[in-house]
Write a protein that holds these residues in place. Structure first.
Motif, PDB file in Angstrom:
ATOM      1  N   ASP A  93       0.831  -1.207   0.000  1.00 49.24           N
ATOM      2  CA  ASP A  93       0.000   0.000   0.000  1.00 49.24           C
ATOM      3  C   ASP A  93       0.865   1.257   0.000  1.00 49.24           C
ATOM      4  O   ASP A  93       0.606   2.205  -0.747  1.00 49.24           O
ATOM      5  N   VAL A  94       1.915   1.280   0.830  1.00 48.58           N
ATOM      6  CA  VAL A  94       2.795   2.449   0.886  1.00 48.58           C
ATOM      7  C   VAL A  94       3.600   2.567  -0.414  1.00 48.58           C
ATOM      8  O   VAL A  94       3.897   3.669  -0.879  1.00 48.58           O
ATOM      9  N   ASP A  95       3.943   1.435  -1.030  1.00 52.57           N
ATOM     10  CA  ASP A  95       4.694   1.453  -2.291  1.00 52.57           C
ATOM     11  C   ASP A  95       3.921   2.199  -3.373  1.00 52.57           C
ATOM     12  O   ASP A  95       4.505   2.881  -4.222  1.00 52.57           O
ATOM     13  N   ARG A  96       2.598   2.091  -3.332  1.00 51.11           N
ATOM     14  CA  ARG A  96       1.771   2.801  -4.319  1.00 51.11           C
ATOM     15  C   ARG A  96       1.729   4.298  -4.066  1.00 51.11           C
ATOM     16  O   ARG A  96       1.291   5.075  -4.904  1.00 51.11           O
ATOM     17  N   MET A  97       2.159   4.726  -2.847  1.00 52.98           N
ATOM     18  CA  MET A  97       2.153   6.150  -2.515  1.00 52.98           C
ATOM     19  C   MET A  97       3.450   6.841  -2.931  1.00 52.98           C
ATOM     20  O   MET A  97       3.579   8.050  -2.836  1.00 52.98           O
ATOM     21  N   VAL A  98       4.471   6.059  -3.319  1.00 58.64           N
ATOM     22  CA  VAL A  98       5.790   6.613  -3.583  1.00 58.64           C
ATOM     23  C   VAL A  98       5.716   7.723  -4.613  1.00 58.64           C
ATOM     24  O   VAL A  98       4.937   7.677  -5.559  1.00 58.64           O
ATOM     25  N   GLY A  99       6.589   8.703  -4.454  1.00 63.00           N
ATOM     26  CA  GLY A  99       6.566   9.905  -5.278  1.00 63.00           C
ATOM     27  C   GLY A  99       6.811  11.113  -4.406  1.00 63.00           C
ATOM     28  O   GLY A  99       6.882  12.247  -4.875  1.00 63.00           O
ATOM     29  N   ASP A 100       6.953  10.860  -3.127  1.00 62.11           N
ATOM     30  CA  ASP A 100       7.196  11.906  -2.138  1.00 62.11           C
ATOM     31  C   ASP A 100       8.287  11.389  -1.202  1.00 62.11           C
ATOM     32  O   ASP A 100       8.332  10.204  -0.865  1.00 62.11           O
ATOM     33  N   GLU A 101       9.187  12.271  -0.766  1.00 65.71           N
ATOM     34  CA  GLU A 101      10.286  11.858   0.111  1.00 65.71           C
ATOM     35  C   GLU A 101       9.784  11.177   1.377  1.00 65.71           C
ATOM     36  O   GLU A 101      10.388  10.221   1.877  1.00 65.71           O
ATOM     37  N   VAL A 102       8.670  11.699   1.918  1.00 69.78           N
ATOM     38  CA  VAL A 102       8.128  11.128   3.152  1.00 69.78           C
ATOM     39  C   VAL A 102       7.746   9.676   2.938  1.00 69.78           C
ATOM     40  O   VAL A 102       8.080   8.787   3.727  1.00 69.78           O
ATOM     41  N   PHE A 103       7.055   9.388   1.823  1.00 70.44           N
ATOM     42  CA  PHE A 103       6.625   8.017   1.561  1.00 70.44           C
ATOM     43  C   PHE A 103       7.820   7.110   1.288  1.00 70.44           C
ATOM     44  O   PHE A 103       7.843   5.951   1.694  1.00 70.44           O
ATOM     45  N   GLU A 104       8.834   7.627   0.575  1.00 68.19           N
ATOM     46  CA  GLU A 104      10.034   6.848   0.310  1.00 68.19           C
ATOM     47  C   GLU A 104      10.685   6.419   1.628  1.00 68.19           C
ATOM     48  O   GLU A 104      11.080   5.264   1.812  1.00 68.19           O
ATOM     49  N   SER A 105      10.806   7.362   2.562  1.00 71.35           N
ATOM     50  CA  SER A 105      11.430   7.074   3.850  1.00 71.35           C
ATOM     51  C   SER A 105      10.623   6.050   4.632  1.00 71.35           C
ATOM     52  O   SER A 105      11.177   5.116   5.230  1.00 71.35           O
ATOM     53  N   ARG A 106       9.313   6.203   4.637  1.00 73.46           N
ATOM     54  CA  ARG A 106       8.461   5.281   5.394  1.00 73.46           C
ATOM     55  C   ARG A 106       8.446   3.900   4.761  1.00 73.46           C
ATOM     56  O   ARG A 106       8.374   2.879   5.459  1.00 73.46           O
ATOM     57  N   LEU A 107       8.511   3.851   3.437  1.00 72.72           N
ATOM     58  CA  LEU A 107       8.575   2.562   2.769  1.00 72.72           C
ATOM     59  C   LEU A 107       9.851   1.823   3.174  1.00 72.72           C
ATOM     60  O   LEU A 107       9.821   0.624   3.480  1.00 72.72           O
ATOM     61  N   GLN A 108      10.963   2.537   3.212  1.00 78.50           N
ATOM     62  CA  GLN A 108      12.224   1.925   3.608  1.00 78.50           C
ATOM     63  C   GLN A 108      12.171   1.426   5.054  1.00 78.50           C
ATOM     64  O   GLN A 108      12.700   0.357   5.386  1.00 78.50           O
ATOM     65  N   THR A 109      11.512   2.205   5.919  1.00 75.91           N
ATOM     66  CA  THR A 109      11.370   1.787   7.322  1.00 75.91           C
ATOM     67  C   THR A 109      10.571   0.491   7.421  1.00 75.91           C
ATOM     68  O   THR A 109      10.961  -0.448   8.134  1.00 75.91           O
ATOM     69  N   LEU A 110       9.464   0.421   6.683  1.00 77.05           N
ATOM     70  CA  LEU A 110       8.621  -0.774   6.718  1.00 77.05           C
ATOM     71  C   LEU A 110       9.358  -1.978   6.129  1.00 77.05           C
ATOM     72  O   LEU A 110       9.248  -3.097   6.646  1.00 77.05           O
ATOM     73  N   GLN A 111      10.110  -1.759   5.067  1.00 78.95           N
ATOM     74  CA  GLN A 111      10.885  -2.853   4.480  1.00 78.95           C
ATOM     75  C   GLN A 111      11.945  -3.356   5.467  1.00 78.95           C
ATOM     76  O   GLN A 111      12.234  -4.551   5.520  1.00 78.95           O
ATOM     77  N   GLY A 112      12.462  -2.432   6.264  1.00 82.60           N
ATOM     78  CA  GLY A 112      13.411  -2.828   7.316  1.00 82.60           C
ATOM     79  C   GLY A 112      12.747  -3.725   8.350  1.00 82.60           C
ATOM     80  O   GLY A 112      13.346  -4.705   8.810  1.00 82.60           O
ATOM     81  N   PHE A 113      11.501  -3.387   8.707  1.00 84.99           N
ATOM     82  CA  PHE A 113      10.761  -4.242   9.647  1.00 84.99           C
ATOM     83  C   PHE A 113      10.615  -5.633   9.064  1.00 84.99           C
ATOM     84  O   PHE A 113      10.762  -6.649   9.762  1.00 84.99           O
ATOM     85  N   ALA A 114      10.287  -5.705   7.761  1.00 84.42           N
ATOM     86  CA  ALA A 114      10.057  -6.995   7.102  1.00 84.42           C
ATOM     87  C   ALA A 114      11.323  -7.839   7.114  1.00 84.42           C
ATOM     88  O   ALA A 114      11.274  -9.062   7.310  1.00 84.42           O
ATOM     89  N   ARG A 115      12.460  -7.218   6.919  1.00 82.43           N
ATOM     90  CA  ARG A 115      13.725  -7.961   6.897  1.00 82.43           C
ATOM     91  C   ARG A 115      14.059  -8.552   8.273  1.00 82.43           C
ATOM     92  O   ARG A 115      14.811  -9.523   8.372  1.00 82.43           O
ATOM     93  N   GLN A 116      13.520  -7.960   9.315  1.00 85.04           N
ATOM     94  CA  GLN A 116      13.801  -8.448  10.667  1.00 85.04           C
ATOM     95  C   GLN A 116      12.895  -9.603  11.082  1.00 85.04           C
ATOM     96  O   GLN A 116      13.102 -10.220  12.121  1.00 85.04           O
ATOM     97  N   LEU A 117      11.856  -9.896  10.258  1.00 92.16           N
ATOM     98  CA  LEU A 117      10.958 -10.996  10.592  1.00 92.16           C
ATOM     99  C   LEU A 117      11.695 -12.319  10.483  1.00 92.16           C
ATOM    100  O   LEU A 117      12.559 -12.494   9.614  1.00 92.16           O
ATOM    101  N   PRO A 118      11.373 -13.296  11.323  1.00 91.96           N
ATOM    102  CA  PRO A 118      12.035 -14.613  11.236  1.00 91.96           C
ATOM    103  C   PRO A 118      11.694 -15.330   9.947  1.00 91.96           C
ATOM    104  O   PRO A 118      10.658 -15.093   9.353  1.00 91.96           O
TER     105      PRO A 118
END
Length: 381
Positions: A356-381
């Motif tokens: 959902d956030v990936d579809r919002m990309v086009g703004d620095e804020v969304f880019e940063s938040r997308l990266q944060t969420l992807q970081g959460f995903a990488r930490q999942l077992p």
């Protein structure tokens, strides 16, 4: 006045000596370390040595204690402290392991009358009341103790400033018998109610709250409800609504949240909920999730959802929180809520949020938040 920290000492001669030194400091009006240093004489002892004499687990030298004791004794009205250096020396000898000489102490009644007379000579009503309460705590006879407690309360009630009187009453309350304690707390809240300026009334209410029990906390919430803007008072009272050992404050939290619902401003209302959230239990977060649904400011709602997530939610509550985040009508607020919820989501929920956030990309804020969420995903077992 500056009450100094007491060290953690095992019961014995050293702790008895330290208690006597602190009691003399109390009777002298709690002068600060700087004041004591000036009176002892600059060069005789520095601030750290004087502080350590009261607060360190190491036994101070007698030379330092003697200087401090003589300085403090001069500040105690009357003659009741004249023997303080001598008695402290006896206790210091016992703490140091040296033989203790026989010292004649004044008769109990003589000591009591002299100290009571010196306390009654103290002009400041607040200080006089604290000294009376401290003296009462040393009484073994119930009648004597209660009489001194009553005199301490009368002394406090002569204070003309309502806020100062309320503060003095709650300070005294912990050392009073149960019935006098209850009346003191009720009187303190009545003095708070009498404060004319609402901002000062809020400050006074928050000051006394940490001394209140269940029924008096309920009275405090009543004072908050009567304010034009109860939000600041509720935020200040929130930390006192947590459950205590053997006592549930669930009903008080429910009352506080009901008052919060009456606050018209979304930002202020959500700030109240955020202050209460850490102390919720069981299904109480459901009330806050319902409040989110009725919050028009999407950023306030997003912040409250994030605070709920940090507090901890059940799987069902987490699903409802995520649904509330999807319902926010601002993309930035929605992505903010997703980031707050992200560390607590399961793999499937997190993958959906990232898409959902990936579809919002086009703004620095969304880019940063997308990266944060992807970081959460990488930490999942």
């Amino acid at each position: 006045m500056a009450r100094l920290r007491r060290p953690e000492l095992q019961v014995g001669p050293h702790s008895e000596f330290n208690t006597a030194l602190h009691e003399l400091h109390h009777r002298a009006g709690w002068p600060s370390v700087r004041v004591m240093m000036d009176e002892v004489g600059i060069g005789e002892a520095g601030r750290s040595r004087i502080y350590d004499a009261f607060s360190s687990v190491r036994l101070p030298t007698w030379g330092l204690v003697e200087l401090i004791a003589e300085s403090l004794a001069k500040r105690v009205p009357g003659r009741s402290a004249d023997a303080a250096p001598t008695l402290l020396h006896e206790l210091w000898l016992a703490a140091s392991g040296a033989p203790v000489p026989e010292i004649r102490r004044p008769a109990e009644s003589e000591w009591f009358e002299e100290e009571l007379a010196s306390i009654r000579a103290v002009v400041d009503a607040h200080a006089r009341a604290l000294l009376l309460a401290e003296l009462a705590s040393r009484m073994t006879e119930d009648d004597e103790r209660r009489s001194l407690q009553a005199e301490a309360l009368r002394s406090v009630r002569t204070i003309r400033n309502n806020r100062s009187c309320a503060r003095a009453l709650v300070e005294l309350s912990s050392g009073l018998d149960a019935d006098q304690r209850g009346q003191a707390l009720t009187d303190a809240l009545n003095f708070v109610r009498s404060i004319g300026k609402e901002e000062e009334r809020v400050e006074a209410l928050v000051e006394v709250a940490c001394h209140l029990d269940g029924e008096h906390l309920r009275q405090a919430l009543g004072i908050a409800r009567a304010l034009r803007n109860p939000a600041p008072a509720l935020i200040g009272l929130a930390k006192n609504l947590k459950d205590r050992e053997g006592t549930s404050h669930r009903a008080l939290r429910a009352e506080a949240m009901a008052i919060a619902d009456e606050v018209n401003d979304d930002v202020a209302r959500c700030q109240v909920y955020e202050a209460i959230v850490p102390y919720l239990d069981g299904d109480e977060p459901d009330v806050v999730l319902e409040a989110v649904r009725h919050t028009e400011n999407p950023f306030s709602a997003a912040g409250l959802l994030a605070r709920l997530a940090r507090r901890g939610l059940t799987d069902e509550q987490r699903g409802r929180a995520l649904a509330a985040a999807y319902a926010l009508d601002s993309r930035k607020a929605r992505s903010e809520a997703f980031v707050g919820l992200g560390p607590y989501l399961g793999p499937d929920q997190l993958a959906t949020v990232i898409a959902d956030v990936d579809r919002m990309v086009g703004d620095e804020v969304f880019e940063s938040r997308l990266q944060t969420l992807q970081g959460f995903a990488r930490q999942l077992p």
